[in-house]
Design a protein around this motif. Sequence first.
Motif, mmCIF file in Angstrom:
data_model
loop_
_atom_site.group_PDB
_atom_site.id
_atom_site.type_symbol
_atom_site.label_atom_id
_atom_site.label_comp_id
_atom_site.label_asym_id
_atom_site.label_seq_id
_atom_site.Cartn_x
_atom_site.Cartn_y
_atom_site.Cartn_z
ATOM 1 N N HIS A 131 -18.078 -22.975 -6.765
ATOM 2 C CA HIS A 131 -17.506 -22.348 -5.571
ATOM 3 C C HIS A 131 -16.981 -23.476 -4.685
ATOM 4 O O HIS A 131 -17.748 -24.332 -4.239
ATOM 5 C CB HIS A 131 -18.569 -21.528 -4.839
ATOM 6 N N TYR A 132 -15.679 -23.485 -4.412
ATOM 7 C CA TYR A 132 -15.047 -24.587 -3.681
ATOM 8 C C TYR A 132 -14.844 -24.217 -2.208
ATOM 9 O O TYR A 132 -14.253 -23.173 -1.902
ATOM 10 C CB TYR A 132 -13.707 -24.957 -4.315
ATOM 11 N N ALA A 133 -15.331 -25.086 -1.341
ATOM 12 C CA ALA A 133 -15.221 -24.869 0.104
ATOM 13 C C ALA A 133 -14.436 -26.024 0.728
ATOM 14 O O ALA A 133 -14.586 -27.178 0.323
ATOM 15 C CB ALA A 133 -16.604 -24.769 0.741
ATOM 16 N N TYR A 134 -13.624 -25.699 1.711
ATOM 17 C CA TYR A 134 -12.763 -26.701 2.360
ATOM 18 C C TYR A 134 -13.126 -26.841 3.831
ATOM 19 O O TYR A 134 -13.291 -25.844 4.542
ATOM 20 C CB TYR A 134 -11.292 -26.293 2.228
ATOM 21 N N ILE A 135 -13.221 -28.102 4.297
ATOM 22 C CA ILE A 135 -13.398 -28.421 5.714
ATOM 23 C C ILE A 135 -12.153 -29.160 6.187
ATOM 24 O O ILE A 135 -11.740 -30.144 5.565
ATOM 25 C CB ILE A 135 -14.660 -29.281 5.946
ATOM 26 N N PHE A 136 -11.574 -28.724 7.271
ATOM 27 C CA PHE A 136 -10.328 -29.319 7.763
ATOM 28 C C PHE A 136 -10.550 -30.704 8.365
ATOM 29 O O PHE A 136 -11.557 -30.958 9.018
ATOM 30 C CB PHE A 136 -9.695 -28.419 8.826
ATOM 31 N N HIS A 137 -9.558 -31.583 8.141
ATOM 32 C CA HIS A 137 -9.557 -32.892 8.812
ATOM 33 C C HIS A 137 -8.462 -32.955 9.879
ATOM 34 O O HIS A 137 -8.068 -34.031 10.326
ATOM 35 C CB HIS A 137 -9.386 -34.035 7.794
ATOM 36 N N SER A 138 -7.994 -31.796 10.295
ATOM 37 C CA SER A 138 -7.009 -31.699 11.367
ATOM 38 C C SER A 138 -7.033 -30.269 11.891
ATOM 39 O O SER A 138 -7.332 -29.334 11.140
ATOM 40 C CB SER A 138 -5.605 -32.037 10.850
ATOM 41 N N MET A 139 -6.680 -30.108 13.165
ATOM 42 C CA MET A 139 -6.563 -28.761 13.720
ATOM 43 C C MET A 139 -5.188 -28.163 13.464
ATOM 44 O O MET A 139 -4.943 -27.006 13.802
ATOM 45 C CB MET A 139 -6.844 -28.782 15.219
ATOM 46 N N ALA A 140 -4.266 -28.942 12.898
ATOM 47 C CA ALA A 140 -2.903 -28.459 12.663
ATOM 48 C C ALA A 140 -2.903 -27.221 11.778
ATOM 49 O O ALA A 140 -3.817 -26.991 10.979
ATOM 50 C CB ALA A 140 -2.063 -29.559 12.028
#
Length: 369
Positions: free
Chosen positions: A98-107
């Motif tokens: 199960h792949y989860a993503y955390i943003f490194h920008s608010m864009a």
Amino acid sequence: MPRELRAIVFYAEDVASWKYLEPVVRQLSSAGRKICYLTSAKDDPILSAPAPNVTAFYIGDGVARTFLFMVLQADVMVMTMPDLETFHIKRSRLHPVHYAYIFHSMASTHMVYRFGAYDHFDTILCTGPHHVLEIRRQEQLCGLPAKNLVEHGYALLDRMMEEDAQRARRPDVRTRILIAPSWDQRGLLGACGPALVSALLEAGFVVSLRPHPISFRKSARVIEELRQSFGTRPDFTLEESVAAQDSLYASDLMITDWSGAGMDYAFALERPVLFIDVPRKVNNPRYLELNLEPLEVSYRLEVGAILSPGEATRAPEEIRRLLADPQAFRRKLSALRERFVYNPGRSGEAGAAALARLADEVAERMADF
């Protein structure tokens, strides 16, 4: 590794990834969760100072990394790198990870990122409501299954807010301006850098120019011109490293173009931003199909003002207007932060709680796998 040590695996693409992953990793480890942390950065802080309950491995960034991803056996993989499955980094071919993503920008997700950059993730930890709207619209556009979207927040914003609260502002008489351009060759440095710096210095401001590290290669000519023209002036500083943070927190206003630093600055420090209106950074020509204006476009007039490169000499006038009532501006930006960002100051706790629940759910579903 035993399966319980592979329940939650983090991957760091570079040394900068740690500042986005750290709050969640530390919250999980302090709660007793066992974490596996894979990094492609030899100088990743977690390798020299391991966190409790975290087992870290350096995996490089070559063929071995590519192969590892293809045969990965983990329950949940957490990443800050988009474009999963698009290039050489693929989903596991051996295990239903199960792949989860955390943003490194608010864009926003649909203009500065490639088309489909998030299509192959299962869970996305969103920084604000704009990400939810954009991802749902992309799912509708492409007929994708609905992802699990988490109201997370933004780790860098939290860190900047905490750092600013701990620093004592110097009672300066003179206004301090931080110029933080993007590295794009069409950015403000090449468009109006010398004229802008000259106008600010002549107006009596203290100016710090903080180019992106890549700019020293991409825009070397204009940076050398600025060094030759203003380098000996005591009220001008050319910063050759972004490691030092003093000018960021001491400044009264930031000038930028399309750099994400403007968003971080406005929402974390509650100070205005002046934008030089150079061409947009568009990595997805299809972004207009979502019929949603990117946040990095819509927020600009709400947090400051916009000038064309030809209006650079008007910058002092706009700066004085924006700084006329700092307390009122702080209140406005605080309200905007509550509107645009989830869990300000608490993203680590929110993200860790969501990932812990997710890991438990995935483990239960795959108990017999």
